[in-house]
Design an enzyme around this catalytic site. Structure first.
Site, PDB file in Angstrom:
ATOM      1  N   TYR A 105     -32.790 -31.323  93.362  1.00 39.65           N
ATOM      2  CA  TYR A 105     -33.223 -29.964  93.737  1.00 39.65           C
ATOM      3  C   TYR A 105     -32.425 -29.495  94.951  1.00 39.65           C
ATOM      4  O   TYR A 105     -31.871 -28.400  94.975  1.00 39.65           O
ATOM      5  CB  TYR A 105     -34.723 -29.979  94.037  1.00 39.65           C
TER       6      TYR A 105
HETATM    7  P1  NAP Z   1     -42.587 -21.126  89.123  1.00 39.32           P
HETATM    8  O1  NAP Z   1     -43.894 -20.530  89.471  1.00 39.32           O
HETATM    9  O2  NAP Z   1     -42.562 -22.446  88.426  1.00 39.32           O
HETATM   10  O3  NAP Z   1     -41.730 -20.070  88.270  1.00 39.32           O
HETATM   11  C1  NAP Z   1     -40.471 -20.410  87.748  1.00 39.32           C
HETATM   12  C2  NAP Z   1     -40.354 -19.902  86.322  1.00 39.32           C
HETATM   13  O4  NAP Z   1     -39.043 -20.277  85.819  1.00 39.32           O
HETATM   14  C3  NAP Z   1     -41.387 -20.573  85.381  1.00 39.32           C
HETATM   15  O5  NAP Z   1     -41.968 -19.619  84.535  1.00 39.32           O
HETATM   16  C4  NAP Z   1     -40.527 -21.556  84.619  1.00 39.32           C
HETATM   17  O6  NAP Z   1     -41.042 -21.885  83.349  1.00 39.32           O
HETATM   18  C5  NAP Z   1     -39.221 -20.801  84.505  1.00 39.32           C
HETATM   19  N1  NAP Z   1     -38.127 -21.661  84.078  1.00 39.32           N
HETATM   20  C6  NAP Z   1     -38.019 -23.016  84.230  1.00 39.32           C
HETATM   21  N2  NAP Z   1     -36.906 -23.466  83.632  1.00 39.32           N
HETATM   22  C7  NAP Z   1     -36.303 -22.381  83.076  1.00 39.32           C
HETATM   23  C8  NAP Z   1     -35.137 -22.211  82.298  1.00 39.32           C
HETATM   24  N3  NAP Z   1     -34.363 -23.252  81.957  1.00 39.32           N
HETATM   25  N4  NAP Z   1     -34.802 -20.972  81.898  1.00 39.32           N
HETATM   26  C9  NAP Z   1     -35.582 -19.914  82.213  1.00 39.32           C
HETATM   27  N5  NAP Z   1     -36.717 -20.009  82.918  1.00 39.32           N
HETATM   28  C10 NAP Z   1     -37.080 -21.234  83.342  1.00 39.32           C
HETATM   29  O7  NAP Z   1     -41.690 -21.312  90.428  1.00 39.32           O
HETATM   30  P2  NAP Z   1     -41.527 -20.408  91.750  1.00 39.32           P
HETATM   31  O8  NAP Z   1     -42.129 -21.174  92.851  1.00 39.32           O
HETATM   32  O9  NAP Z   1     -41.895 -19.003  91.487  1.00 39.32           O
HETATM   33  O10 NAP Z   1     -39.954 -20.556  91.939  1.00 39.32           O
HETATM   34  C11 NAP Z   1     -39.032 -19.523  91.612  1.00 39.32           C
HETATM   35  C12 NAP Z   1     -37.702 -19.865  92.253  1.00 39.32           C
HETATM   36  O11 NAP Z   1     -37.882 -19.937  93.671  1.00 39.32           O
HETATM   37  C13 NAP Z   1     -37.141 -21.213  91.833  1.00 39.32           C
HETATM   38  O12 NAP Z   1     -35.742 -21.122  91.718  1.00 39.32           O
HETATM   39  C14 NAP Z   1     -37.518 -22.118  92.982  1.00 39.32           C
HETATM   40  O13 NAP Z   1     -36.658 -23.224  93.110  1.00 39.32           O
HETATM   41  C15 NAP Z   1     -37.377 -21.167  94.147  1.00 39.32           C
HETATM   42  N6  NAP Z   1     -38.121 -21.563  95.332  1.00 39.32           N
HETATM   43  C16 NAP Z   1     -39.461 -21.721  95.307  1.00 39.32           C
HETATM   44  C17 NAP Z   1     -40.113 -22.117  96.458  1.00 39.32           C
HETATM   45  C18 NAP Z   1     -41.613 -22.307  96.498  1.00 39.32           C
HETATM   46  O14 NAP Z   1     -42.100 -22.827  97.516  1.00 39.32           O
HETATM   47  N7  NAP Z   1     -42.366 -21.902  95.499  1.00 39.32           N
HETATM   48  C19 NAP Z   1     -39.397 -22.353  97.640  1.00 39.32           C
HETATM   49  C20 NAP Z   1     -38.024 -22.186  97.613  1.00 39.32           C
HETATM   50  C21 NAP Z   1     -37.392 -21.781  96.467  1.00 39.32           C
HETATM   51  P3  NAP Z   1     -41.910 -23.254  83.218  1.00 39.32           P
HETATM   52  O15 NAP Z   1     -43.161 -23.005  83.998  1.00 39.32           O
HETATM   53  O16 NAP Z   1     -42.123 -23.380  81.747  1.00 39.32           O
HETATM   54  O17 NAP Z   1     -41.044 -24.343  83.816  1.00 39.32           O
END
Ligand code: NAP
Length: 253
Positions: free
Chosen positions: A157
């Site tokens: 990651y």
């Molecule tokens: P989330 O709630 O899990 O949302 C991410 C979405 O992306 C989910 O619907 C997921 O589907 C989908 N996804 C996964 N693999 C994929 C693929 N191959 N193609 C298309 N869609 C896909 O996560 P989030 O926390 O909102 O995170 C969004 C972004 O912010 C990510 O890049 C994450 O690394 C980044 N981020 C998050 C945080 C945090 O604290 N939340 C902090 C820093 C950065 P599934 O649920 O089926 O996997």
């Protein structure tokens, strides 16, 4: 008509949950017509209904960002739906399974790199084709605090999110005269299904994450979405190749 993105069309990946869903809602609120995409069909449909319920114009298409034919088809859908693509937020991502580096499973490494880094590359590549032809556009890649500092037990990651910053700077340098701006956002720990799942997996991780937030709380998906709206708007016209940290001061302290 007084939104920051009035008249623009936008693609948001990972729009079926968390930050992506909040971003789609914020873009719609600010006047954009949105193409929502995600690998999770049910989450995507729910997000589409939420966006359409605000009265905004939006369509949805499932796509796995790690597969080039699906990304190509997604970009074709954007052009078919709205005739052009002004903004894109490459937000889809996964954490993978936590493990010490010495025990890290190769399949886990490859899966995270393929979704987070190859996915961002493929989206960027095909978005740039569309935007270069228009001579205008703005792209935001979702990196992380883990794109700047270490993320113990999440080596793929962390590597993927550092890689996204390199891709962002390179794309910005290559396109500085093309009218297309490319930036990144680095969210800190944000209260989304991804984060909830991660913290539920380990009380130690939950304690570490909550303890790392200077303001004593996680960010909200809506707070991250606001940064993407601004970066994609014409108000950020001289901002290119940068990483905007949105984390309540966590990595800066
Ligand atoms: P989330 O709630 O899990 O949302 C991410 C979405 O992306 C989910 O619907 C997921 O589907 C989908 N996804 C996964 N693999 C994929 C693929 N191959 N193609 C298309 N869609 C896909 O996560 P989030 O926390 O909102 O995170 C969004 C972004 O912010 C990510 O890049 C994450 O690394 C980044 N981020 C998050 C945080 C945090 O604290 N939340 C902090 C820093 C950065 P599934 O649920 O089926 O996997």
């Amino acid at each position: 008509m007084n939104g920051l993105l009035d008249g623009k069309s936008a693609l948001i990946t990972g729009a079926g949950s968390g930050i992506g869903r909040a971003t789609a809602l914020a873009f719609a609120r600010d006047g954009a017509r949105c193409v929502l995409s995600d690998v999770d069909e049910a989450g995507l449909e729910e997000s589409l209904s939420l966006v359409q319920a605000t009265g905004a114009e939006a369509v949805a298409r499932t796509a796995d960002v790690s597969r080039e034919p699906e990304v190509e088809a997604l970009l074709a859908k954007c052009i078919e739906a709205f005739g052009r693509l002004d903004c894109a937020v490459n937000n889809a991502g996964i954490t993978g399974n936590p493990s010490p580096l010495a025990q890290m499973d190769l399949a886990n490494w490859e899966r995270v790199l393929s979704v987070n880094l190859t996915g961002a590359f493929l989206c960027l590549k095909h978005e740039l084709v569309a935007m270069q032809a228009q001579g205008a556009g703005a792209i935001v890649n979702t990196s992380s605090g883990a794109g700047i500092v270490a993320a113990p037990f999440l080596s793929p990651y962390c590597a993927s999110k550092h890689g996204i910053l390199g891709l962002t700077k390179t794309a910005a340098a290559e396109n500085a005269r093309s009218g297309v701006r490319i930036n990144a956002i680095c969210p800190g720990s944000t209260d989304t299904p991804m984060m909830q799942k991660f913290m539920a997996g380990s009380p130690q991780a939950e304690k570490m994450i909550k303890g790392s937030m200077p303001g004593g709380r996680l960010g909200t998906p809506e707070e991250i979405a606001e940064a993407a709206v601004w970066l994609c708007s014409d108000r950020a016209s001289f901002v290119n190749g940068t990483a905007l940290v949105v984390d309540g001061g966590a990595v800066g302290r």
